[in-house]
Design an enzyme around this catalytic site. Structure first.
Site, short mmCIF file in Angstrom:
data_model
loop_
_atom_site.label_atom_id
_atom_site.label_comp_id
_atom_site.label_asym_id
_atom_site.label_seq_id
_atom_site.Cartn_x
_atom_site.Cartn_y
_atom_site.Cartn_z
N SER A 75 -5.65 -27.66 56.35
CA SER A 75 -4.25 -27.91 56.73
C SER A 75 -3.48 -26.59 56.89
O SER A 75 -2.74 -26.41 57.85
CB SER A 75 -3.56 -28.80 55.69
OG SER A 75 -4.11 -30.10 55.71
N HIS A 133 2.25 -30.22 50.78
CA HIS A 133 2.15 -29.79 52.18
C HIS A 133 3.54 -29.55 52.78
O HIS A 133 3.75 -28.58 53.50
CB HIS A 133 1.40 -30.85 53.00
CG HIS A 133 -0.08 -30.79 52.85
ND1 HIS A 133 -0.96 -31.42 53.69
CD2 HIS A 133 -0.85 -30.15 51.94
CE1 HIS A 133 -2.20 -31.19 53.31
NE2 HIS A 133 -2.17 -30.44 52.24
N SER A 153 -10.37 -27.44 51.59
CA SER A 153 -11.05 -26.32 52.23
C SER A 153 -10.05 -25.33 52.82
O SER A 153 -10.44 -24.27 53.30
CB SER A 153 -11.97 -26.84 53.33
OG SER A 153 -11.21 -27.51 54.32
#
Lengths: 172, 172, 172
Positions: free
Chosen positions: A17, A50, A14
């Protein structure tokens, strides 16, 4: 003054993060507390994705199980901390035969006394059809309770959908 | 003046029941209309958990199938009623080989004429991946239609996530 | 002035298609771009249900795979276009052994240059429990990325629950 505790809630992919990281983009000494375990390829790839987005400015620490202990150790005034994510931590506790209810209570009890600025990421997992197997149902129930407890302690709660924020709580 | 009909929508363990009960906390003679059937241990525990939270001030009635009939019987001016929850009722109708489409229409037709203050709790179940089996897909479709019909009749619709309300409709 | 690009996001049977159609109700020459393939009975029935609601004022074109090509062909100034829906298109690309990541990038790159008013419908599928099988997890990840990319390009993003809109973005 930024809020002491922010909960960023959202679904899979979504953008939660990235949104959480952007909240701490101005902080030079931010700590990234990863709860993921790079046990399989899928997860290793996600962790790498990430890390490359965050860049070198962040210090990364990993703690899959003792989240409350790691927060006591790393959460310091003037040094913001991002936990990514609570739902994975809960899953780790369950898989390690821990007591998720007790772990949630310990975490919730510790949150108000942490000295630093804290951003926590969590998944909302309760908006699909009831899962067939009992373990998934139990996990979903624990995850919902965890989100409620952290949201009650937070000054700010943001729901993310398609990368866009929706403010659920903003008490400053 | 409080709205005649409120729909409280949310995921599993989102805090929707507690929020719905709080809406009627000021009402001395509230009726709790439970649609759950204590058929298995999990459900029995959940029912007990909800009962102990509500306390003795509520009158509890149980009706797993004939919700529209029970509303006609128990919904009275000056005596608010809480239905918890619509999604479980729909599931009961399906499991009893009823016609969910017709049952939804009967309920929707009855709502505007009910004399009392009414709060209805429902699950949002359509925000996960498409279920593998056809029955789950059909259930999800009926649940979505049911939520739309009740939301259209309601003066107030609240979405709950992590215990926090998001107003979807507020026509008073 | 209406926004050039609107994304209407929601769960199964949330009322997102009806909401999207209503956005273009004032447009006399609207084009409905259907990505569904009437391969099975369930889908054929759903397509028929949507067609009968829209009525005869719409021109319907079908394109299950080459969405970006179809947009270049049919999107014209003064003639609004509705795509229903992006998530089904993504599923078609995956089932046809296409590269969903590349397809998403091609679509995202094309969006800013389209001349006409465009409304796109998409499913949010990431708010349930993590699916057991790897294909469903991959699909969910791609769908989340697709929604983020289109939402970033859109001037208006609306989340629909129980038929009611929640504005996520409104840049006009």
């Amino acid at each position: 003054m930024p809020p002491q505790l922010t909960l960023v809630l959202g679904g899979a992919r979504s953008g939660k993060s990235a949104y959480a990281e952007a909240l701490l983009a101005d902080a030079p000494e931010a700590v990234y507390l990863a709860t993921a375990q790079p046990g399989d390829e899928e997860m290793a790839e996600r962790i790498h994705h990430h890390q490359s987005r965050r860049g070198a400015a962040w210090t990364t620490v990993e703690e899959p199980l003792d989240l409350t202990g790691a927060l006591a150790l790393h959460c310091r005034a003037g040094r913001p901390l991002l936990v990514d994510c609570l739902t994975l931590w809960l899953s780790n506790v369950l898989l390690a035969d821990g007591d998720p209810g007790a772990a949630i209570e310990r975490l919730a009890a510790a949150l108000p006394d942490l000295p630093g600025r804290l951003v926590m990421v969590a998944n909302e997992v309760g908006l699909g059809i009831v899962p067939d197997n009992a373990l998934a149902r139990a996990f979903r129930d624990h995850a919902g309770r965890l989100n409620q407890r952290v949201a009650a302690a937070a000054q700010r709660v943001v729901f993310i959908a398609a990368g866009l924020p929706l403010m659920l709580k903003d008490h400053r």
